[in-house]
Design an enzyme around this catalytic site. Structure first.
Site, PDB file in Angstrom:
ATOM      1  N   ARG A  91       0.876  -1.184   0.000  1.00  0.00           N
ATOM      2  CA  ARG A  91       0.000   0.000   0.000  1.00  0.00           C
ATOM      3  C   ARG A  91       0.902   1.220   0.000  1.00  0.00           C
ATOM      4  O   ARG A  91       1.707   1.418   0.909  1.00  0.00           O
ATOM      5  CB  ARG A  91      -0.914  -0.003   1.229  1.00  0.00           C
TER       6      ARG A  91
ATOM      7  N   HIS B 187      -7.473   0.687  -6.350  1.00  0.00           N
ATOM      8  CA  HIS B 187      -7.683  -0.182  -5.182  1.00  0.00           C
ATOM      9  C   HIS B 187      -8.370  -1.460  -5.695  1.00  0.00           C
ATOM     10  O   HIS B 187      -9.542  -1.719  -5.421  1.00  0.00           O
ATOM     11  CB  HIS B 187      -8.557   0.551  -4.160  1.00  0.00           C
TER      12      HIS B 187
ATOM     13  N   GLN C  89     -10.237  -4.039  -3.409  1.00  0.00           N
ATOM     14  CA  GLN C  89     -11.523  -3.514  -2.957  1.00  0.00           C
ATOM     15  C   GLN C  89     -12.611  -3.783  -4.007  1.00  0.00           C
ATOM     16  O   GLN C  89     -13.714  -4.232  -3.684  1.00  0.00           O
ATOM     17  CB  GLN C  89     -11.386  -2.001  -2.704  1.00  0.00           C
TER      18      GLN C  89
ATOM     19  N   ASP D  97     -17.366   7.048  -1.289  1.00  0.00           N
ATOM     20  CA  ASP D  97     -16.092   6.954  -0.560  1.00  0.00           C
ATOM     21  C   ASP D  97     -15.794   8.358  -0.031  1.00  0.00           C
ATOM     22  O   ASP D  97     -16.442   9.346  -0.427  1.00  0.00           O
ATOM     23  CB  ASP D  97     -14.995   6.460  -1.530  1.00  0.00           C
TER      24      ASP D  97
ATOM     25  N   CYS E 173     -16.581   1.631   0.812  1.00  0.00           N
ATOM     26  CA  CYS E 173     -15.384   0.808   1.073  1.00  0.00           C
ATOM     27  C   CYS E 173     -14.925   0.902   2.518  1.00  0.00           C
ATOM     28  O   CYS E 173     -14.210   0.018   2.997  1.00  0.00           O
ATOM     29  CB  CYS E 173     -14.268   1.205   0.128  1.00  0.00           C
TER      30      CYS E 173
ATOM     31  N   ARG F 228     -13.811  -8.677   1.668  1.00  0.00           N
ATOM     32  CA  ARG F 228     -12.373  -8.447   1.414  1.00  0.00           C
ATOM     33  C   ARG F 228     -11.584  -9.722   1.745  1.00  0.00           C
ATOM     34  O   ARG F 228     -10.657 -10.094   1.051  1.00  0.00           O
ATOM     35  CB  ARG F 228     -11.853  -7.287   2.283  1.00  0.00           C
TER      36      ARG F 228
END
Ligand code: CP
Ligand code: NVA
Length: 318
Positions: free
Chosen positions: A114, A141, A144, A235, A275, A303
Site C-alpha cells: 500500500r 484499489h 476492494q 467513498d 469501502c 475483502r
C-alpha cells in the site's frame, strides 16, 4: 466431464506467479472465476492449504480492513504474514526499493503493498521475483473492487447489466470500480463535482475494456446518476494524502452526501456500498449507513474471501 469447481480452478491456474497491480491485469474470465472461488471459500465448499507460505505487507499508509483481511486470509490458507511496517523496517529509512524488493523475494512468497504512487508499486513488481499485489495506491484499489462486485453478485445473482452508481470523488476506488465493472459487464455511472472527475485516461481505458452492452458514464449530477441503479456507492471526499484539502473539498462536494433521498431514486431493491472508513454526515448519512439497504459490512467481510482466492491463485495453490 469437467466440474464447475475444476473449470474455475483451470481458469485461475493461469494467475500463478502473476502480479495484481491494476484491475485490468486480469481478464473478464479470470475476475469472474476469482469471484466464484471467493463464493466457494465463503460457503466453506472449498478449503485450500498453501502449506506455510509467507506474505509480506509493506504499508506506507494506514489500514484496518486490508491489513487484517490479508493477515486472516493467509492464516486460513495455512500460511503466515510478516508486517514490514516502514516505520520499523529499513524501508522508512530510505533503503533503495530495488534492494528491498530483491531481499524480500528471498524471504517471502508474495507481497501486498500500500503506497502513494502507482509507479512505486510497479517498480517493486519489476524488482521482485514473487507476485506483488496492489493493496491501494493513489490510482487504484483493485482488491476492494473484487469485494465490491462479489457483494453485488450476492445481492442480485448476476452482474451483467446491473448498474452501480458511485457518487463522490473520482479517486482510486472509483478508478478500480470502473475498470473491474467494465470487465464484468456492469454499467458504471460516476457522479463527481466539476474538477473531481476520474482521470480521463482511466475512463477511456475502462471503456476500451467494457463488455458488449455495458457502459461507463461520468457526470456531474448525482441525481441523474442514481436513477434506477442497483447499487449506490460512495467513498471519502479527501483520500489519504489529501488531508490538507479537507475543507476545500467539503465545499466542493456540497450536495454529494449519499442519503435516503438518493436511495428513493434508485432501483427499489438497491443496495448501499462504501469501502470504509466512512465519515458519517459527510459523504454518507448515518441513516443510510445503518439502513436495511446497506451491505457495507458484508462488503467489508468480502475483502477476506476475495483476497483468500487471490492469494491462493497467485501462489498456485489450486
Ligand atoms: N477499505 C479499505 O481499504 O480499508 P482500510 O484502509 O482500512 O484497509
Ligand atoms: N479513497 C480512500 C480509500 C480508503 C480505503 C483513500 O485512498 O484514502
Amino acid at each position: 466431464m469437467v466440474s464447475f469447481h475444476q473449470g474455475v480452478a483451470a481458469v485461475l491456474s493461469d494467475l500463478k506467479g502473476k502480479d495484481f497491480l491494476s484491475s485490468s491485469d486480469f481478464s473478464s474470465e479470470q475476475i469472474t472465476a476469482l469471484i466464484e472461488l471467493s463464493i466457494q471459500l465463503k460457503k466453506g465448499e472449498r478449503r485450500i492449504d498453501l502449506g506455510n507460505r509467507v506474505l509480506g505487507l509493506i504499508f506506507s499508509k494506514a489500514s484496518t480492513r486490508t491489513r487484517v483481511s490479508f493477515q486472516v486470509a493467509m492464516a486460513r490458507l495455512g500460511g503466515q504474514t510478516v508486517d514490514l511496517n516502514p516505520q520499523i523496517s529499513q524501508v522508512g529509512r530510505g533503503e533503495p526499493l530495488e534492494d528491498t524488493a530483491r531481499v524480500l523475494s528471498r524471504f517471502c512468497d508474495v507481497l501486498a503493498i500500500r503506497t502513494y504512487e502507482q509507479q512505486e508499486l510497479a517498480d517493486y513488481a519489476s524488482w521482485s521475483s514473487i507476485p506483488v499485489i496492489n493493496a491501494l495506491t493513489d490510482l487504484e484499489h483493485p482488491c476492494q473492487a473484487l469485494a465490491d462486485f462479489l457483494t453485488l453478485q450476492e445481492s442480485f445473482g448476476d452482474l451483467k447489466g446491473q448498474t452501480l452508481s458511485y457518487i463522490g470523488d473520482g479517486n482510486n476506488v472509483a478508478n478500480s470500480l470502473m475498470i473491474c465493472g467494465a470487465l464484468l459487464g456492469v454499467n458504471i455511472k460516476i457522479a463527481s463535482p466539476r474538477g473531481y472527475e476520474p482521470i480521463p485516461a482511466i475512463v477511456d481505458h475502462a471503456r476500451s475494456l467494457a463488455l458488449k452492452g455495458s457502459s461507463i458514464e461520468v457526470m456531474n449530477e448525482p441525481w441523474e446518476a442514481v436513477k434506477g441503479a442497483q447499487a449506490l456507492y460512495t467513498d471519502v471526499w479527501a483520500s489519504m494524502g489529501q488531508e490538507q484539502e479537507q475543507v476545500k473539498r467539503e465545499e466542493a462536494f456540497k450536495g454529494f452526501c449519499l442519503d435516503s433521498g438518493f436511495l428513493k431514486e434508485a432501483d427499489k431493491d438497491a443496495i448501499v456500498l462504501h469501502c470504509l472508513p466512512a465519515h458519517r454526515g459527510e459523504e454518507i448519512s448515518e441513516e443510510l449507513m445503518e439502513s436495511s439497504s446497506s451491505r457495507i459490512f458484508d462488503q467489508s467481510e468480502n475483502r477476506l474471501h476475495v483476497q483468500q482466492a487471490l492469494l491462493a491463485s497467485v501462489l498456485g495453490g489450486l
